[in-house]
Design an enzyme around this catalytic site. Structure first.
Site, PDB file in Angstrom:
ATOM      1  N   HIS A   9      91.320 189.639  70.307  1.00 32.81           N
ATOM      2  CA  HIS A   9      90.929 189.698  69.335  1.00 32.81           C
ATOM      3  C   HIS A   9      89.729 190.357  69.308  1.00 32.81           C
ATOM      4  CE1 HIS A   9      93.579 187.618  66.997  1.00 32.81           C
ATOM      5  NE2 HIS A   9      93.505 187.743  66.094  1.00 32.81           N
TER       6      HIS A   9
ATOM      7  N   GLU B 209     107.117 178.615  26.443  1.00 32.22           N
ATOM      8  CA  GLU B 209     107.114 179.615  27.107  1.00 32.22           C
ATOM      9  C   GLU B 209     106.614 180.841  25.653  1.00 32.22           C
ATOM     10  OE1 GLU B 209     111.153 182.037  27.204  1.00 32.22           O
ATOM     11  OE2 GLU B 209     111.110 180.583  26.505  1.00 32.22           O
TER      12      GLU B 209
END
Length: 427
Positions: free
Chosen positions: A415, A322
């Site tokens: 489409h 961290e």
């Protein structure tokens, strides 16, 4: 601290193991509380506030009077320090703003992206043994800069049903819109589902213990996003003989005092420095008000001696700390080589505490190895990107035939038809 000298690579997984419980250990408890909050709302939240925080509250909302009184209880020196930190954090996060990205991908085909604020965000601020009002600065400031409309804060009450005045002062200063005296799992549940008093939010931010971390992870099952799985704090220091042993020890203890499940690690190529730091830790530990907590965290921590900088860097990237402090003559080697870390602090005069409070960077960071996949909180954390496109007659003529072929190849006739109809009208 445990000293580990020249460990083999096969031992790294065990040496670097975090002292955390698994999700499975906590998940049942979280699910039980979540289920009650979904059905009973405020009543369930009040029930678990009484159970876990030891206080029965008739009203979970922080009143305007409480906010006003809190400001009077803060010293002018502390107010000035908070304002200095606020200014630096604002400056760093405001600089992260980006402009609209726009491009014409083909003639007549314009595409662009814009960033929009997340409308409703929830901030969780731990109370408990250390009321982290600094986390409000780290979360509320970028939320406000991003333009979030609702900034909801939950933080646990003390045994008298009050909230630390510094938390209320910082929250009001930074533009938090609503505040609640709710902690732990029940706070995450309240913001996830919404109650009569607590608004449902779209994304939850903030650090917390392992129960809060798991609650945030499980909140994602209910269409609520989270900043990251941020759990108990951790720090790794790489130091060589150019480092000051007292400084290194102080940095390690600064994270060890966060909680008994915190973890701190030093990696070094110098056995001399390793022993000096070990001695310094014991000396400095004796004077800490939170000695009992730091002592417990030290049991989970390591002083690791390795043969080379190359091995050290590989181990550091495997751990993914961290916080990562570099105190070394070859600092550029580690700066350029680190790929897994939440936030990096460079040199003998850059304590991790600076990033926790006032340098300007954000201290809400990925823990437990998630630095391999996640970034720390930043301005973009409070925004989402929307893409736009506008196609002219020229543009659809240019790319339309290719769209038809691609759609037909995938077997998606509708489409294809959506393009074919337009092309026919233009002929």
């Amino acid at each position: 601290m445990n000293k580990i000298l020249n460990p083999s690579k096969s031992d790294w997984p065990e040496i670097l193991r975090r002292p955390t419980q698994t999700v499975a250990d906590i998940e049942q408890t979280v699910n039980q509380i979540f289920d009650e909050i979904k059905v009973k709302g405020n009543a369930a939240v009040a029930k678990y506030t009484e159970l876990f925080d030891g206080i029965k509250l008739n009203d979970l909302i922080v009143s305007e009077t409480e906010v006003s009184n809190a400001e009077k209880r803060i010293s002018e020196d502390l107010k000035s320090a908070i304002k200095l930190a606020k200014a630096n954090i604002e400056k760093f996060h405001a600089a992260q703003r980006t402009h609209r990205v726009s491009v014409e991908t083909s003639n007549g085909v314009k595409c662009w992206q814009e960033k929009k604020p997340i409308q409703k965000v929830g901030l969780y601020i731990p109370g408990g043994t250390a009321p982290l009002f600094s986390s409000i600065l780290m979360l509320a400031i970028p939320a406000k800069l991003a333009g979030c409309e609702e900034i909801v804060l939950c933080t646990p009450p003390d045994k008298d049903g009050n909230v630390n005045p510094a938390i209320l002062y910082a929250a009001n200063l930074c533009g938090v819109t609503q505040m609640f005296k709710i902690g732990g799992i029940q706070a995450i549940g309240a913001m996830t589902f919404g109650t009569k008093d607590v608004p449902q939010v779209y994304k939850i931010f903030g650090p917390g213990n392992q129960f809060v971390t798991v609650a945030k992870q499980l909140a994602t099952k209910y269409q609520v996003a989270i900043d990251m799985p941020a759990g108990p704090s951790e720090l790794l220091v790489y130091a060589d003989d150019s480092a000051n042993a007292a400084y290194v020890a102080s940095d390690l203890l600064s994270q060890a005092e966060h909680g008994i499940d915190s973890q701190v690690i030093m990696v070094t190529t110098s056995e001399k420095l390793l022993n000096q730091v070990s001695e310094e830790i014991q000396v400095q530990l004796q004077d800490l008000p939170r000695k009992a907590i730091a002592d417990k965290a030290i049991e989970n921590s390591r002083l690791i001696l390795v043969d080379s900088e190359k091995e050290a860097l590989e181990l550091i990237n495997e751990y993914g700390p961290e916080h990562f402090i570099i105190c070394a003559e070859k600092e550029d080697y580690f700066i350029n080589g680190v790929i897994n870390a939440g936030s990096v602090f460079i040199g003998n005069y850059t304590p991790e505490s600076a990033g926790d409070y006032a340098s300007g960077t954000n201290h809400t960071l990925p823990t437990n190895g998630y630095a391999k996949q996640y970034s720390g909180v930043n301005l973009d954390s409070f925004m989402k990107t929307i893409t736009f496109q506008k196609i002219s007659e020229e543009g659809i003529k240019a790319i339309g035939p290719s769209i038809e072929l691609l759609a037909e190849a995938e077997g998606l006739q509708a489409h294809k038809n959506a393009v074919t109809l337009r092309l026919k009208d233009l002929n």
